[in-house]
Design an enzyme around this catalytic site. Structure first.
Site, PDB file in Angstrom:
ATOM      1  N   HIS A 138      -5.665   2.874 -10.941  1.00 57.36           N
ATOM      2  CA  HIS A 138      -5.118   2.318  -9.703  1.00 57.36           C
ATOM      3  C   HIS A 138      -6.292   1.783  -8.871  1.00 57.36           C
ATOM      4  O   HIS A 138      -7.408   2.316  -8.957  1.00 57.36           O
ATOM      5  CB  HIS A 138      -4.411   3.459  -8.962  1.00 57.36           C
ATOM      6  CG  HIS A 138      -3.621   3.058  -7.763  1.00 57.36           C
ATOM      7  ND1 HIS A 138      -4.203   2.849  -6.536  1.00 57.36           N
ATOM      8  CD2 HIS A 138      -2.291   2.859  -7.587  1.00 57.36           C
ATOM      9  CE1 HIS A 138      -3.251   2.536  -5.666  1.00 57.36           C
ATOM     10  NE2 HIS A 138      -2.093   2.536  -6.272  1.00 57.36           N
ATOM     11  N   ASP A 215      -7.527  11.632 -10.855  1.00 55.26           N
ATOM     12  CA  ASP A 215      -6.551  11.096  -9.906  1.00 55.26           C
ATOM     13  C   ASP A 215      -5.175  11.594 -10.362  1.00 55.26           C
ATOM     14  O   ASP A 215      -4.615  11.088 -11.342  1.00 55.26           O
ATOM     15  CB  ASP A 215      -6.651   9.565  -9.922  1.00 55.26           C
ATOM     16  CG  ASP A 215      -5.479   8.891  -9.215  1.00 55.26           C
ATOM     17  OD1 ASP A 215      -4.552   9.597  -8.747  1.00 55.26           O
ATOM     18  OD2 ASP A 215      -5.490   7.655  -9.141  1.00 55.26           O
ATOM     19  N   GLN A 218       0.090  10.623  -9.882  1.00 59.85           N
ATOM     20  CA  GLN A 218       1.350  10.500 -10.637  1.00 59.85           C
ATOM     21  C   GLN A 218       1.615  11.702 -11.527  1.00 59.85           C
ATOM     22  O   GLN A 218       2.522  11.664 -12.369  1.00 59.85           O
ATOM     23  CB  GLN A 218       1.316   9.225 -11.502  1.00 59.85           C
ATOM     24  CG  GLN A 218       1.226   7.948 -10.713  1.00 59.85           C
ATOM     25  CD  GLN A 218       2.458   7.704  -9.845  1.00 59.85           C
ATOM     26  OE1 GLN A 218       3.527   8.278 -10.069  1.00 59.85           O
ATOM     27  NE2 GLN A 218       2.308   6.862  -8.837  1.00 59.85           N
ATOM     28  N   LYS A 241       4.258  11.702  -2.988  1.00 63.69           N
ATOM     29  CA  LYS A 241       4.718  11.515  -4.372  1.00 63.69           C
ATOM     30  C   LYS A 241       5.219  12.818  -4.980  1.00 63.69           C
ATOM     31  O   LYS A 241       5.637  12.858  -6.130  1.00 63.69           O
ATOM     32  CB  LYS A 241       3.590  10.918  -5.211  1.00 63.69           C
ATOM     33  CG  LYS A 241       3.196   9.503  -4.738  1.00 63.69           C
ATOM     34  CD  LYS A 241       2.293   8.823  -5.698  1.00 63.69           C
ATOM     35  CE  LYS A 241       1.514   7.687  -5.075  1.00 63.69           C
ATOM     36  NZ  LYS A 241       2.245   6.411  -5.082  1.00 63.69           N
ATOM     37  N   CYS A 379      -0.836  -2.275  -7.994  1.00 62.75           N
ATOM     38  CA  CYS A 379      -2.219  -1.922  -7.624  1.00 62.75           C
ATOM     39  C   CYS A 379      -3.062  -1.627  -8.856  1.00 62.75           C
ATOM     40  O   CYS A 379      -3.933  -0.746  -8.848  1.00 62.75           O
ATOM     41  CB  CYS A 379      -2.263  -0.732  -6.654  1.00 62.75           C
ATOM     42  SG  CYS A 379      -1.481  -1.067  -5.090  1.00 62.75           S
TER      43      CYS A 379
HETATM   44  N1  PMP Z   1      -3.530   6.663  -7.866  1.00 59.82           N
HETATM   45  C1  PMP Z   1      -2.383   6.442  -8.493  1.00 59.82           C
HETATM   46  C2  PMP Z   1      -2.312   6.615  -9.977  1.00 59.82           C
HETATM   47  C3  PMP Z   1      -1.262   6.046  -7.754  1.00 59.82           C
HETATM   48  O1  PMP Z   1      -0.104   5.823  -8.372  1.00 59.82           O
HETATM   49  C4  PMP Z   1      -1.367   5.891  -6.351  1.00 59.82           C
HETATM   50  C5  PMP Z   1      -0.189   5.434  -5.514  1.00 59.82           C
HETATM   51  N2  PMP Z   1       0.554   4.409  -6.085  1.00 59.82           N
HETATM   52  C6  PMP Z   1      -2.588   6.162  -5.747  1.00 59.82           C
HETATM   53  C7  PMP Z   1      -3.644   6.550  -6.534  1.00 59.82           C
HETATM   54  C8  PMP Z   1      -2.772   6.047  -4.270  1.00 59.82           C
HETATM   55  O2  PMP Z   1      -2.012   6.992  -3.624  1.00 59.82           O
HETATM   56  P1  PMP Z   1      -1.834   6.932  -2.027  1.00 59.82           P
HETATM   57  O3  PMP Z   1      -1.415   5.538  -1.707  1.00 59.82           O
HETATM   58  O4  PMP Z   1      -0.764   7.938  -1.764  1.00 59.82           O
HETATM   59  O5  PMP Z   1      -3.137   7.305  -1.425  1.00 59.82           O
END
Ligand code: PMP
Length: 423
Positions: A138, A215, A218, A241, A379
């Site tokens: 991401h 990270d 998910q 999430k 993203c």
């Molecule tokens: N890493 C991953 C794999 C994600 O899916 C996301 C959110 N789509 C993020 C990081 C960022 O999370 P946040 O916007 O809640 O900080």
């Protein structure tokens, strides 16, 4: 997502964990209608809906417990501090960290990664050092490292993936070396659903002396996470999430590491002493929690963790895997549909393209049917480039989804195709 148990429309198949989806009744928003239709919410990788208990916990906090934490002498402040710190203990237990002071509250995964990039990376990296990420990251697990590289002279390297979306483990191993100081890798890919073998990656990275940040944005709502058995140095996730509120999340960091790291934001609550000549810092984790945090959000995150544990993370995982198998079969039977991300053992994410229909158009048409999915690059622009596509349509599953949601998705896709065919 309908409240009554669904029998599923594949003949003779009864989902063994159908009881999980019946928990849809716990989520008030799921009974609302959208564009005159039943809401079919399949955008859970972007954010999950909230159960009544989480909404209540946040409202109750403001009704009954609101006061600033850590510096009050009065009862309410101490009570509020207790609630906040009890949530830290819940996060510790959820991740099976050794100590609750290994948990830093942040605004979410993004801020957790930025914390490590600004504190650990800026104070430990020198020109020529390497940070290793993967193609499926991401943006929030790419851009903070690019910024850290620009500041330190370190170099960002990228481990490739195969055509199915699995990490190329041989290439990953080959890219590790004496210069690798940090590996930053997704536990579960938000765009593909790929589950990375994080414990194995940690073993290899530690063998060359590199730190590992996982990270977990998910992962945490979909699989049991044990930071001690993974062996990682840092683990990040977001409250929103995992059925919790927005604007709150956590970073797990090994205590010795956190304690050796400099602060990255200054202000109240993170200091031991302040003088104009020089100031000194509080121990971890307070050192990294400058200013008044999202106290209500932290408390409600604690309620979300209670909810996850009550439903049972193993049951949720089994339910989502069964539904993923059902959804994969349903989508594979649609002509012109190509699934992007087919790694074995993947999590509940169905990313796909459809011949002749741009993902944004598809998302818009599905919306008119009450089916909420995401369309675009998620993203993960470098990942989309790897597949040679501008984006995908993505349906992502949560505990409250059931076969009727997948059926609605498949039917809406077929209607979109009819619409495009009839142009
Ligand atoms: N890493 C991953 C794999 C994600 O899916 C996301 C959110 N789509 C993020 C990081 C960022 O999370 P946040 O916007 O809640 O900080």
């Amino acid at each position: 997502m309908s409240v009554a148990l669904q029998s599923g429309s594949v003949a003779g198949e009864a989902a063994p964990t159908a009881g999980v989806a019946s928990r849809a009744a716990d989520f008030p928003i799921l009974s609302r209608r959208v564009r005159g239709k039943r809401l079919v919410y399949l955008d859970n990788a972007a954010t999950t809906q909230k159960p009544e208990s989480v909404i209540d916990a946040e409202a109750r906090y403001y009704r009954e417990s609101n006061a600033n934490i850590h510096r009050g002498v009065h009862w309410l402040s101490q009570h509020s501090t207790d609630l906040y710190e009890e949530s830290r203990e819940r996060v510790r237990a959820l991740l099976n960290a050794q100590r609750s002071d290994e948990i830093v509250f942040t605004r979410g995964t993004t801020e957790a990664v930025n914390l490590v990039a600004n504190s650990w990376a800026r104070s430990n990296l020198k020109p020529g050092d390497e940070i290793l990420v993967t193609t499926m990251e991401h943006h929030s697990n790419i851009v903070p490292w690019q910024l850290a590289c620009a500041q330190t002279g370190a170099v960002l390297r990228v481990a490739p993936i195969g055509d199915g979306g699995a990490l190329d483990l041989d290439a990953f191993d080959a890219m590790l070396g004496a210069r690798t100081r940090l590996v930053a890798v997704a536990h579960v890919s938000n765009a593909l659903g790929t589950v990375n073998p994080v414990a194995r990656l940690v073993q290899r990275a530690h063998a060359v002396g590199a730190m590992v940040l996982v990270d977990g944005a998910q992962a945490v709502a979909h699989t049991a996470v044990d930071v001690q058995s993974i062996g990682c140095d840092f683990y990040a996730f977001s409250g929103h999430k995992v059925y919790g509120p927005t604007g709150v999340g956590a970073l797990y960091g090994r205590y010795d590491l956190l304690q050796a790291m400099p602060p990255w934001q200054g202000g109240g609550d993170m200091i031991r002493t302040v003088a104009f000549e020089a100031s000194t810092w509080a121990d971890a984790p307070q050192r990294f929690e400058a200013g008044t945090p999202n106290i209500a959000g932290v408390v409600a995150l604690g309620a979300a963790i209670d909810y996850l544990r009550e439903v049972g993370i193993e049951r949720i995982a089994a339910h989502e895997h069964a539904l993923l198998a059902y959804g994969t079969r349903a989508l594979e039977s649609i002509p012109g549909l190509r699934l992007i991300g087919t790694a074995p053992g993947k999590a509940g994410i169905l990313s796909f393209t459809i011949d002749g229909i741009h993902p944004h158009d598809l998302g818009t048409i599905l919306d008119t049917e009450g089916v909420a999915i995401r369309a675009g690059h998620h993203c993960t622009m470098p990942l989309m480039k790897r597949f040679g596509i501008p984006g995908t349509a993505r349906a992502s599953l949560a505990l409250y989804n059931d076969e009727s949601d997948v059926d609605a998705l498949a039917a809406a896709i077929r209607r979109a195709q009819d619409l495009f065919d009839g142009r």
